[in-house]
Every structure is written in structure tokens, then in C-alpha cells.
Design a protein around this motif. Structure first.
Motif, short mmCIF file in Angstrom:
data_model
loop_
_atom_site.label_atom_id
_atom_site.label_comp_id
_atom_site.label_asym_id
_atom_site.label_seq_id
_atom_site.Cartn_x
_atom_site.Cartn_y
_atom_site.Cartn_z
N PRO A 108 -1.10 -17.05 16.31
CA PRO A 108 -2.20 -17.61 15.52
C PRO A 108 -2.93 -16.53 14.72
O PRO A 108 -3.15 -15.42 15.20
CB PRO A 108 -3.12 -18.23 16.58
N GLU A 109 -3.31 -16.89 13.53
CA GLU A 109 -3.98 -15.94 12.64
C GLU A 109 -5.30 -15.46 13.26
O GLU A 109 -6.10 -16.26 13.75
CB GLU A 109 -4.26 -16.60 11.29
N GLY A 110 -5.52 -14.17 13.26
CA GLY A 110 -6.78 -13.59 13.74
C GLY A 110 -6.84 -13.34 15.24
O GLY A 110 -7.76 -12.67 15.71
N LEU A 111 -5.85 -13.84 15.99
CA LEU A 111 -5.92 -13.70 17.45
C LEU A 111 -5.79 -12.24 17.89
O LEU A 111 -6.57 -11.76 18.72
CB LEU A 111 -4.83 -14.54 18.12
N VAL A 112 -4.81 -11.54 17.35
CA VAL A 112 -4.59 -10.15 17.76
C VAL A 112 -5.83 -9.31 17.47
O VAL A 112 -6.24 -8.48 18.30
CB VAL A 112 -3.35 -9.58 17.05
N GLU A 113 -6.44 -9.54 16.34
CA GLU A 113 -7.65 -8.78 15.98
C GLU A 113 -8.79 -9.09 16.95
O GLU A 113 -9.51 -8.18 17.40
CB GLU A 113 -8.08 -9.11 14.55
N ALA A 114 -8.95 -10.38 17.30
CA ALA A 114 -10.02 -10.76 18.22
C ALA A 114 -9.79 -10.16 19.62
O ALA A 114 -10.72 -9.66 20.25
CB ALA A 114 -10.11 -12.28 18.31
N LEU A 115 -8.56 -10.20 20.07
CA LEU A 115 -8.23 -9.63 21.39
C LEU A 115 -8.42 -8.12 21.38
O LEU A 115 -8.91 -7.55 22.37
CB LEU A 115 -6.79 -9.97 21.76
N SER A 116 -8.07 -7.48 20.29
CA SER A 116 -8.22 -6.02 20.19
C SER A 116 -9.69 -5.62 20.22
O SER A 116 -10.06 -4.61 20.84
CB SER A 116 -7.56 -5.50 18.91
N ARG A 117 -10.54 -6.40 19.57
CA ARG A 117 -11.98 -6.12 19.62
C ARG A 117 -12.51 -6.27 21.04
O ARG A 117 -13.36 -5.49 21.48
CB ARG A 117 -12.74 -7.05 18.67
N GLN A 118 -11.99 -7.25 21.75
CA GLN A 118 -12.43 -7.46 23.12
C GLN A 118 -12.01 -6.31 24.01
O GLN A 118 -12.75 -5.88 24.90
CB GLN A 118 -11.85 -8.78 23.64
N ILE A 119 -10.81 -5.78 23.79
CA ILE A 119 -10.35 -4.62 24.55
C ILE A 119 -11.23 -3.41 24.27
O ILE A 119 -11.57 -2.64 25.19
CB ILE A 119 -8.88 -4.32 24.22
N PHE A 141 -11.77 -12.19 27.33
CA PHE A 141 -10.42 -11.89 26.82
C PHE A 141 -9.48 -13.05 27.13
O PHE A 141 -8.75 -13.53 26.25
CB PHE A 141 -9.90 -10.60 27.46
N HIS A 142 -9.52 -13.52 28.37
CA HIS A 142 -8.62 -14.61 28.75
C HIS A 142 -9.04 -15.93 28.12
O HIS A 142 -8.19 -16.75 27.76
CB HIS A 142 -8.56 -14.71 30.28
N GLN A 143 -10.34 -16.14 27.95
CA GLN A 143 -10.80 -17.36 27.29
C GLN A 143 -10.32 -17.42 25.84
O GLN A 143 -10.04 -18.52 25.33
CB GLN A 143 -12.33 -17.45 27.36
N LEU A 144 -10.20 -16.28 25.20
CA LEU A 144 -9.66 -16.25 23.84
C LEU A 144 -8.22 -16.75 23.81
O LEU A 144 -7.81 -17.42 22.86
CB LEU A 144 -9.73 -14.82 23.27
N ILE A 193 2.29 -10.11 21.98
CA ILE A 193 1.96 -11.26 21.13
C ILE A 193 2.11 -10.88 19.67
O ILE A 193 2.69 -11.63 18.86
CB ILE A 193 0.54 -11.77 21.43
N ALA A 194 1.60 -9.70 19.30
CA ALA A 194 1.69 -9.25 17.91
C ALA A 194 3.14 -9.10 17.46
O ALA A 194 3.47 -9.37 16.29
CB ALA A 194 0.96 -7.92 17.75
N ALA A 195 4.00 -8.70 18.38
CA ALA A 195 5.42 -8.51 18.06
C ALA A 195 6.22 -9.81 18.14
O ALA A 195 7.41 -9.83 17.81
CB ALA A 195 6.02 -7.48 19.00
#
Length: 231
Positions: A108-119, A141-144, A193-195
Motif C-alpha cells: 500500500p502506498e505510504g505504508l513503508v514510510e509510515a512504518l519507517s517513521r515509527q521505527i 507499529f503493529h496497528q499500522l 514489505i518494501a521489496a
């Protein structure tokens, strides 16, 4: 005895859900450790409410296995039930393995970026040893993941049965290297996920969720009064 300070509730909201939220949070964070006596009158005074919302909250917590109610005697914060923890772990693992597989396929668009910010947020909290805030960020993180898969409603379902395993994780978190391990696992999940690599995402998720249960004996040795293994 109750170990909570006086608490101000939001008077624009119903009292019972707020009392439940705060007591659950205190139990999961081990502010109220296993064996703590929860006296309704004292809790009512701490929350500034009648005993009715306190009673309702304690009944809900009893349903979740977080308190033991002994009629006409006392209500105690329950010990951590290892069998219940394993069952909750099985449920969560089953759901989240499918979540990360689907997300790696769909990306999904934007997911990797959102997860990376959470990390990045978790990294900062780990460095500051702010474990309570780290746990909250880990949960987010998991809720995302759930939200991205349009399965956000399952978060509450999993949460209701996860109190025992969540408390195990809270006991385990200060262990040397634990936060680093969590961050490493989260990064591996995001990279997979990104890959678009569903198998790698599932492998990383499985490793991530198994960490605390693999340390049960160590936790039992360190906190023998906090855990119980039912017959």
C-alpha cells in the motif's frame, strides 16, 4: 494496596470506559503488579467516581483474565498465566503472518514510510530508556499493519486476549539487547514489505513475535511470584 495516584477523568466522557482504560494500562505496564489488591472504595476515591464504574471496570478486567475476583473477599491483579499467553501468541501470530503476507503483495502506498517513521520514534525512545513510551510505539507499529490491511477492528480483538503475553513482554523489555532486537525485527519486516517479499516478511514477523516466549524460563526465574503455569 492500590498503587495509583489520584486520577482526573475527562468529564465529557463516560467514567466507566476511562476507569477501565486506566486500570488496564496500569496492569499491562506493571504499575499494578500481580498480587496487588484492588479495593473498590479506594479506587473510586482515586478516580473521583462512585463504586459503580469501578465495579464495571473490574468485571471487564476479570473477563480478560487480568484480575481475579474473590466474592466477599478481595480483587487481586492476576498472575501471568503462561498457557493464556501462549494461546494469545498463537492467535496474534496467525493473524499477523497473513497481514504481512498481504501487505508485501499489495505494498500500500505510504505504508513503508509510515512504518519507517515509527521505527525512528522507537529508536529514540529506546535510547532514552523510556520503556513505557517504547511499548506504546511498538503497539502503534503493529496497528499500522492492521490499518493498512483494512483489518483495524481486529486490533481490539487481539488486545482483549493478549494481557498475559503483553505483561510477559513488559517484563522482558529491559533485558539487555531486547529493544535492539525489536528494532531489528521491525526493520526486517519493513524491508521485506518494501521489496514485495511475502516469505521474508512472514519469516521476520515470526522471529519477532517468538522472542519473549522463548525467554519464558528466564522470566520465570527472575519473577517467580508473577507467573503461573496452570495444570
Amino acid at each position: 494496596m492500590n498503587a495509583l495516584p489520584k486520577i482526573r477523568l475527562d468529564r465529557t466522557r463516560l467514567a466507566a470506559p476511562q476507569v477501565l482504560e486506566r486500570l488496564r494500562e496500569a496492569v499491562l505496564a506493571l504499575e499494578l503488579v500481580p498480587g496487588t489488591v484492588l479495593a473498590r472504595q479506594a479506587l473510586a476515591e482515586q478516580f473521583g467516581v462512585s463504586q459503580t464504574p469501578v465495579r464495571e471496570a473490574l468485571l471487564r478486567l476479570a473477563e480478560e483474565g487480568l484480575v481475579d475476583v474473590f466474592p466477599q473477599h478481595a480483587t487481586l491483579v492476576s498472575r501471568i498465566d503462561l498457557r493464556a499467553a501462549r494461546q494469545a501468541h498463537f492467535l496474534r501470530r496467525s493473524i499477523e503472518l497473513e497481514l504481512v503476507r498481504e501487505l508485501a503483495v499489495r505494498r500500500p502506498e505510504g505504508l513503508v514510510e509510515a512504518l519507517s517513521r515509527q521505527i525512528a520514534l522507537q529508536q529514540a525512545l529506546a535510547e532514552a530508556q523510556q520503556y513505557g513510551e517504547f511499548v506504546a510505539a511498538d503497539r502503534q507499529f503493529h496497528q499500522l499493519l492492521y490499518a493498512a490491511a483494512d483489518m483495524a477492528a481486529l486490533v481490539e480483538l487481539v488486545g482483549r486476549v493478549s494481557g498475559h503475553v503483553d505483561r510477559l513482554r513488559r517484563l522482558h523489555l529491559p533485558t539487555a539487547g531486547k529493544t535492539a532486537s525489536i528494532l531489528r525485527d521491525h526493520r526486517a519486516i519493513v524491508e521485506a514489505i518494501a521489496a514485495g517479499d511475502a516469505a521474508a516478511a512472514q519469516e521476520a514477523l515470526r522471529a519477532h513475535l517468538s522472542g519473549t516466549l522463548s525467554a519464558i524460563e528466564e522470566i520465570r526465574e527472575q519473577f517467580p511470584d508473577y507467573v503461573v503455569e496452570p495444570d
